[in-house]
Structures are given as structure tokens and as C-alpha cells.
Write a protein that holds these residues in place. Structure first.
Motif, PDB file in Angstrom:
ATOM      1  N   ARG A 211     -19.545  -7.722   2.460  1.00 50.65           N
ATOM      2  CA  ARG A 211     -19.988  -9.112   2.356  1.00 50.65           C
ATOM      3  C   ARG A 211     -19.936  -9.558   0.900  1.00 50.65           C
ATOM      4  O   ARG A 211     -20.953  -9.648   0.213  1.00 50.65           O
ATOM      5  N   PRO A 212     -18.747  -9.822   0.395  1.00 49.35           N
ATOM      6  CA  PRO A 212     -18.580 -10.194  -1.015  1.00 49.35           C
ATOM      7  C   PRO A 212     -19.136 -11.583  -1.313  1.00 49.35           C
ATOM      8  O   PRO A 212     -19.617 -12.285  -0.422  1.00 49.35           O
ATOM      9  N   SER A 213     -19.044 -11.952  -2.574  1.00 52.20           N
ATOM     10  CA  SER A 213     -19.500 -13.276  -2.994  1.00 52.20           C
ATOM     11  C   SER A 213     -18.868 -14.348  -2.122  1.00 52.20           C
ATOM     12  O   SER A 213     -17.656 -14.340  -1.885  1.00 52.20           O
ATOM     13  N   GLY A 214     -19.699 -15.250  -1.597  1.00 57.22           N
ATOM     14  CA  GLY A 214     -19.224 -16.320  -0.725  1.00 57.22           C
ATOM     15  C   GLY A 214     -19.416 -16.040   0.745  1.00 57.22           C
ATOM     16  O   GLY A 214     -19.335 -16.965   1.560  1.00 57.22           O
ATOM     17  N   HIS A 215     -19.675 -14.776   1.103  1.00 58.69           N
ATOM     18  CA  HIS A 215     -19.904 -14.448   2.517  1.00 58.69           C
ATOM     19  C   HIS A 215     -21.239 -15.043   2.950  1.00 58.69           C
ATOM     20  O   HIS A 215     -22.237 -14.930   2.235  1.00 58.69           O
ATOM     21  N   PRO A 216     -21.303 -15.677   4.132  1.00 58.18           N
ATOM     22  CA  PRO A 216     -22.548 -16.350   4.537  1.00 58.18           C
ATOM     23  C   PRO A 216     -23.739 -15.408   4.726  1.00 58.18           C
ATOM     24  O   PRO A 216     -24.884 -15.853   4.651  1.00 58.18           O
ATOM     25  N   SER A 217     -23.484 -14.117   4.952  1.00 58.27           N
ATOM     26  CA  SER A 217     -24.589 -13.171   5.160  1.00 58.27           C
ATOM     27  C   SER A 217     -24.873 -12.305   3.932  1.00 58.27           C
ATOM     28  O   SER A 217     -25.662 -11.360   4.018  1.00 58.27           O
ATOM     29  N   ARG A 218     -24.245 -12.623   2.800  1.00 53.16           N
ATOM     30  CA  ARG A 218     -24.461 -11.792   1.616  1.00 53.16           C
ATOM     31  C   ARG A 218     -25.927 -11.807   1.177  1.00 53.16           C
ATOM     32  O   ARG A 218     -26.497 -10.774   0.821  1.00 53.16           O
ATOM     33  N   GLY A 219     -26.550 -12.978   1.220  1.00 52.05           N
ATOM     34  CA  GLY A 219     -27.948 -13.076   0.793  1.00 52.05           C
ATOM     35  C   GLY A 219     -28.856 -12.158   1.589  1.00 52.05           C
ATOM     36  O   GLY A 219     -29.713 -11.463   1.028  1.00 52.05           O
ATOM     37  N   MET A 220     -28.672 -12.115   2.902  1.00 54.72           N
ATOM     38  CA  MET A 220     -29.492 -11.244   3.742  1.00 54.72           C
ATOM     39  C   MET A 220     -29.232  -9.778   3.438  1.00 54.72           C
ATOM     40  O   MET A 220     -30.160  -8.956   3.419  1.00 54.72           O
ATOM     41  N   SER A 221     -27.972  -9.419   3.161  1.00 52.51           N
ATOM     42  CA  SER A 221     -27.658  -8.031   2.831  1.00 52.51           C
ATOM     43  C   SER A 221     -28.293  -7.618   1.500  1.00 52.51           C
ATOM     44  O   SER A 221     -28.822  -6.507   1.375  1.00 52.51           O
ATOM     45  N   LEU A 222     -28.229  -8.484   0.518  1.00 52.85           N
ATOM     46  CA  LEU A 222     -28.884  -8.208  -0.758  1.00 52.85           C
ATOM     47  C   LEU A 222     -30.385  -8.008  -0.560  1.00 52.85           C
ATOM     48  O   LEU A 222     -30.994  -7.073  -1.106  1.00 52.85           O
ATOM     49  N   TYR A 223     -30.971  -8.891   0.235  1.00 52.56           N
ATOM     50  CA  TYR A 223     -32.416  -8.868   0.499  1.00 52.56           C
ATOM     51  C   TYR A 223     -32.826  -7.570   1.202  1.00 52.56           C
ATOM     52  O   TYR A 223     -33.799  -6.913   0.822  1.00 52.56           O
ATOM     53  N   ASN A 224     -32.059  -7.182   2.222  1.00 52.82           N
ATOM     54  CA  ASN A 224     -32.386  -5.970   2.968  1.00 52.82           C
ATOM     55  C   ASN A 224     -32.284  -4.727   2.094  1.00 52.82           C
ATOM     56  O   ASN A 224     -33.163  -3.844   2.142  1.00 52.82           O
ATOM     57  N   LEU A 225     -31.214  -4.625   1.315  1.00 45.55           N
ATOM     58  CA  LEU A 225     -31.038  -3.458   0.451  1.00 45.55           C
ATOM     59  C   LEU A 225     -32.138  -3.404  -0.609  1.00 45.55           C
ATOM     60  O   LEU A 225     -32.703  -2.332  -0.880  1.00 45.55           O
ATOM     61  N   ALA A 226     -32.467  -4.545  -1.191  1.00 44.88           N
ATOM     62  CA  ALA A 226     -33.530  -4.584  -2.199  1.00 44.88           C
ATOM     63  C   ALA A 226     -34.862  -4.107  -1.629  1.00 44.88           C
ATOM     64  O   ALA A 226     -35.581  -3.321  -2.258  1.00 44.88           O
ATOM     65  N   ASN A 227     -35.194  -4.561  -0.423  1.00 43.07           N
ATOM     66  CA  ASN A 227     -36.464  -4.160   0.179  1.00 43.07           C
ATOM     67  C   ASN A 227     -36.487  -2.669   0.496  1.00 43.07           C
ATOM     68  O   ASN A 227     -37.521  -1.998   0.323  1.00 43.07           O
ATOM     69  N   ALA A 228     -35.356  -2.132   0.969  1.00 47.39           N
ATOM     70  CA  ALA A 228     -35.309  -0.701   1.270  1.00 47.39           C
ATOM     71  C   ALA A 228     -35.425   0.129  -0.014  1.00 47.39           C
ATOM     72  O   ALA A 228     -36.096   1.176  -0.035  1.00 47.39           O
ATOM     73  N   LEU A 229     -34.789  -0.316  -1.088  1.00 43.77           N
ATOM     74  CA  LEU A 229     -34.917   0.385  -2.366  1.00 43.77           C
ATOM     75  C   LEU A 229     -36.359   0.344  -2.873  1.00 43.77           C
ATOM     76  O   LEU A 229     -36.861   1.332  -3.434  1.00 43.77           O
ATOM     77  N   ASP A 230     -37.029  -0.775  -2.663  1.00 42.17           N
ATOM     78  CA  ASP A 230     -38.432  -0.847  -3.074  1.00 42.17           C
ATOM     79  C   ASP A 230     -39.292   0.082  -2.221  1.00 42.17           C
ATOM     80  O   ASP A 230     -40.223   0.707  -2.732  1.00 42.17           O
ATOM     81  N   ASP A 231     -38.971   0.186  -0.923  1.00 44.47           N
ATOM     82  CA  ASP A 231     -39.670   1.164  -0.075  1.00 44.47           C
ATOM     83  C   ASP A 231     -39.524   2.571  -0.658  1.00 44.47           C
ATOM     84  O   ASP A 231     -40.477   3.353  -0.684  1.00 44.47           O
ATOM     85  N   ARG A 232     -38.310   2.887  -1.123  1.00 42.74           N
ATOM     86  CA  ARG A 232     -38.079   4.228  -1.668  1.00 42.74           C
ATOM     87  C   ARG A 232     -38.782   4.409  -3.003  1.00 42.74           C
ATOM     88  O   ARG A 232     -39.272   5.501  -3.312  1.00 42.74           O
ATOM     89  N   TYR A 233     -38.842   3.337  -3.792  1.00 37.50           N
ATOM     90  CA  TYR A 233     -39.614   3.423  -5.033  1.00 37.50           C
ATOM     91  C   TYR A 233     -41.080   3.737  -4.731  1.00 37.50           C
ATOM     92  O   TYR A 233     -41.693   4.604  -5.371  1.00 37.50           O
ATOM     93  N   VAL A 234     -41.655   3.031  -3.764  1.00 37.97           N
ATOM     94  CA  VAL A 234     -43.051   3.261  -3.404  1.00 37.97           C
ATOM     95  C   VAL A 234     -43.251   4.697  -2.937  1.00 37.97           C
ATOM     96  O   VAL A 234     -44.270   5.330  -3.238  1.00 37.97           O
ATOM     97  N   ARG A 235     -42.242   5.232  -2.249  1.00 38.21           N
ATOM     98  CA  ARG A 235     -42.334   6.597  -1.725  1.00 38.21           C
ATOM     99  C   ARG A 235     -42.172   7.649  -2.820  1.00 38.21           C
ATOM    100  O   ARG A 235     -42.898   8.638  -2.868  1.00 38.21           O
TER     101      ARG A 235
END
Length: 211
Positions: free
Chosen positions: A80-104
Motif C-alpha cells: 500500500r504505497p503512497s496514494g493507496h486509499p488504505s495506506r493510512g489504516m496500514s500505518l495506524y495498525n502497524l504503529a499500534n502493534a509496535l506500541d503493544d510490543r514496546y509495552v511488552r
């Protein structure tokens, strides 16, 4: 397969049944097998598996599930490169999962990447976007996590500013308003402890009462 999996994960979110979640994963994996790389819904199937793995991590605390979800979210983002309509959701999901791992695990590398990804997400969710409040809130949370590691007052001040912006998008009656009030109050408490600001202390007390 995909429709049944969606129904099962919806039931899991109502009941908390790990059996429904496990079956959801098997169905999504079956759907992925029918959608190889190059299929227009390959990314969707990868994302569905990643979401279910992340849900199971939050239920069972399986670090393997968390690591696998992050790996799959990265694969989805690459599709989902720049301009893909679902890129924002993919960025958001990955960021939240990385934060979960930071907390862990407490890895600063994960929190740094999560901040970068949330910042990009916000650029794709301008004023009026329905997901902007959540993105502002989550970036504020992750900056607060980095503040806990580094004691950087700049991170704490930015976290407070973002929590305030998110709160404005969550008026009275909004399902997430209480969470925003509480998180902003806690960040103001941290600023009081760091700087001795009585103004921050008083505002934090008022927000805790409202939460």
C-alpha cells in the motif's frame, strides 16, 4: 471463507471466545491461500490475519502472535504505497502493534518507529477525517511512552497538546471521551511531577473529576 471469518471475529469481540478467534485465523489463512501475491485481495487477507493475531495477542499475551502480526502488517504496508486509499489504516495498525510490543518488551526502537508511523498517519487524516481523533490520541500515548524512557519534556508537552486536540474531537457523549480525559489528566500529572507546575496539577485534577 472471509464472510464467515468476519462473523466469527465479531462474535469473539462480543463473547471473548478464543475458539472463535482461532477459527477466524484458520479461515483467513484459507482465504489467503486462494489469494496469492498479485491477487487484488492478497493484502486484505494478510491484513485480516494480522488483525486476528493482534487480537489473540491481547487475549493470550502470546509474543509469537504479536511478532507475527507485526511482520504481516509490514507486508501489507509494502503493498500500500503512497496514494493507496488504505495506506493510512496500514500505518495506524502497524504503529499500534509496535506500541503493544514496546509495552511488552520496552524496546525504544519500537516506540520510535511507532511515533514515525503515527505522524505519517496524521498527515493522511486531515481535519474532518473520522479517524483523526484516534490518530492524535495514539500518537499522544506513544509520545508519553517515550517520555517515560527519556524524560524529554518536549515529548511530554507535545503529548499533552495532542491529547487536548483529540479531546476536542471527542465531545460530551463520545464513547472515547472518558479515555481522553483520563489520559490528558495523567499527562498533566506527569508535567506537574517534572516541572512543579501548579497549573498542570489543578487542570489534571479537574479532568480526573470529569473522567
Amino acid at each position: 471463507l472471509n464472510n464467515l471469518a468476519t462473523s466469527l471475529i465479531n462474535r469473539y469481540r462480543c463473547t471473548g471466545s478464543v475458539e472463535d478467534l482461532d477459527e477466524t485465523l484458520e479461515l483467513h489463512r484459507g482465504a489467503l491461500a486462494l489469494r496469492p501475491l498479485g491477487h487484488p485481495k492478497h493484502g486484505m487477507s494478510l491484513n485480516n490475519i494480522a488483525v486476528a493475531l493482534n487480537d489473540r495477542y491481547r487475549l493470550t499475551s502470546s509474543e509469537t502472535d504479536l511478532d507475527d502480526s507485526i511482520r504481516l502488517y509490514r507486508e501489507v504496508l509494502a503493498l500500500r504505497p503512497s496514494g493507496h486509499p488504505s495506506r493510512g489504516m496500514s500505518l495506524y495498525n502497524l504503529a499500534n502493534a509496535l506500541d503493544d510490543r514496546y509495552v511488552r518488551r520496552g524496546s525504544v526502537v519500537d516506540v520510535e518507529e511507532a511515533i514515525q508511523l503515527h505522524r505519517e498517519t496524521i498527515t493522511l487524516r486531515p481535519s474532518g477525517h473520522p479517524g483523526r481523533g484516534s490518530s492524535l490520541y495514539n500518537l499522544a500515548v506513544v509520545l508519553g511512552h517515550r517520555y517515560n524512557c527519556t524524560s524529554s519534556i518536549e515529548d511530554l508537552n507535545e503529548s499533552i497538546q495532542l491529547h487536548q486536540e483529540a479531546l476536542m474531537l471527542r465531545p460530551l457523549g463520545h464513547a472515547a471521551r472518558s479515555s481522553s480525559l483520563n489520559s490528558l489528566a495523567c499527562a498533566l500529572d506527569d508535567r506537574y511531577k517534572c516541572t512543579g507546575s501548579k497549573e498542570s496539577l489543578e487542570e489534571g485534577i479537574q479532568l480526573h473529576v470529569k473522567a
